[in-house]
Design a protein around this motif. Structure first.
Motif, PDB file in Angstrom:
ATOM      1  N   GLN A   2       0.837  -1.188   0.000  1.00 28.63           N
ATOM      2  CA  GLN A   2       0.000   0.000   0.000  1.00 28.63           C
ATOM      3  C   GLN A   2       0.879   1.247   0.000  1.00 28.63           C
ATOM      4  OE1 GLN A   2      -2.982   0.014   3.005  1.00 28.63           O
ATOM      5  NE2 GLN A   2      -3.600   2.095   2.594  1.00 28.63           N
ATOM      6  N   ASN A   4       1.014   5.581   0.138  1.00 25.46           N
ATOM      7  CA  ASN A   4       0.385   6.861   0.432  1.00 25.46           C
ATOM      8  C   ASN A   4       1.006   7.865  -0.537  1.00 25.46           C
ATOM      9  OD1 ASN A   4      -0.918   9.046   1.663  1.00 25.46           O
ATOM     10  ND2 ASN A   4       0.743   9.318   3.129  1.00 25.46           N
ATOM     11  N   ARG A   6       1.250  11.748  -1.978  1.00 22.77           N
ATOM     12  CA  ARG A   6       0.973  13.154  -1.669  1.00 22.77           C
ATOM     13  C   ARG A   6       2.010  14.040  -2.342  1.00 22.77           C
ATOM     14  NH1 ARG A   6       4.684  15.034   1.826  1.00 22.77           N
ATOM     15  NH2 ARG A   6       5.626  13.623   3.314  1.00 22.77           N
ATOM     16  N   GLY A  58       5.390   8.737  -3.520  1.00 22.50           N
ATOM     17  CA  GLY A  58       4.728   7.547  -3.005  1.00 22.50           C
ATOM     18  C   GLY A  58       5.493   7.040  -1.800  1.00 22.50           C
ATOM     19  N   ASP A  60       5.770   4.310   1.520  1.00 24.06           N
ATOM     20  CA  ASP A  60       5.344   3.000   1.999  1.00 24.06           C
ATOM     21  C   ASP A  60       4.716   3.131   3.389  1.00 24.06           C
ATOM     22  OD1 ASP A  60       7.461   3.181   3.845  1.00 24.06           O
ATOM     23  OD2 ASP A  60       8.733   1.766   2.750  1.00 24.06           O
ATOM     24  N   ALA A  61       4.276   2.017   3.971  1.00 24.80           N
ATOM     25  CA  ALA A  61       3.596   2.028   5.265  1.00 24.80           C
ATOM     26  C   ALA A  61       4.479   2.570   6.382  1.00 24.80           C
ATOM     27  CB  ALA A  61       3.111   0.621   5.608  1.00 24.80           C
TER      28      ALA A  61
END
Length: 85
Positions: A2, A4, A6, A58, A60-61
């Motif tokens: 997954q 994130n 921004r 991008g 990562d967790a």
């Protein structure tokens, strides 16, 4: 995995610069800049690049920057309707 995604800001300048340098070193043919030229630039130049352009990251967790993509708009009057990725 997954991600994130921004927009990057000045607080991301160090991670942005490190990832860019890694890309320049591993895949120099994919860039217009050279590793040595980019390495010589101060961290403030990376922060300015993030302020002047739209750069998405991008993460990562764990919050580590894994990838970047930028959008640079042309400045000349006749072509400022164009942008490059």
């Amino acid at each position: 995995m997954q991600m994130n995604i921004r927009r990057l800001g000045a607080e991301d300048a160090r991670a942005f610069r490190e990832l860019r340098l890694e890309g320049l070193k591993m895949h120099p043919e994919a860039f217009g800049a050279s590793f040595d030229d980019e390495l010589a630039q101060p961290l403030e130049r990376a922060a300015a690049r993030l302020a002047e352009n739209v750069v998405l990251g991008g993460f990562d967790a764990a919050g580590a920057l894994q990838g970047i993509i930028g959008l640079r708009r042309e400045k000349a009057a006749k072509i400022r309707h164009r942008a490059g990725i």
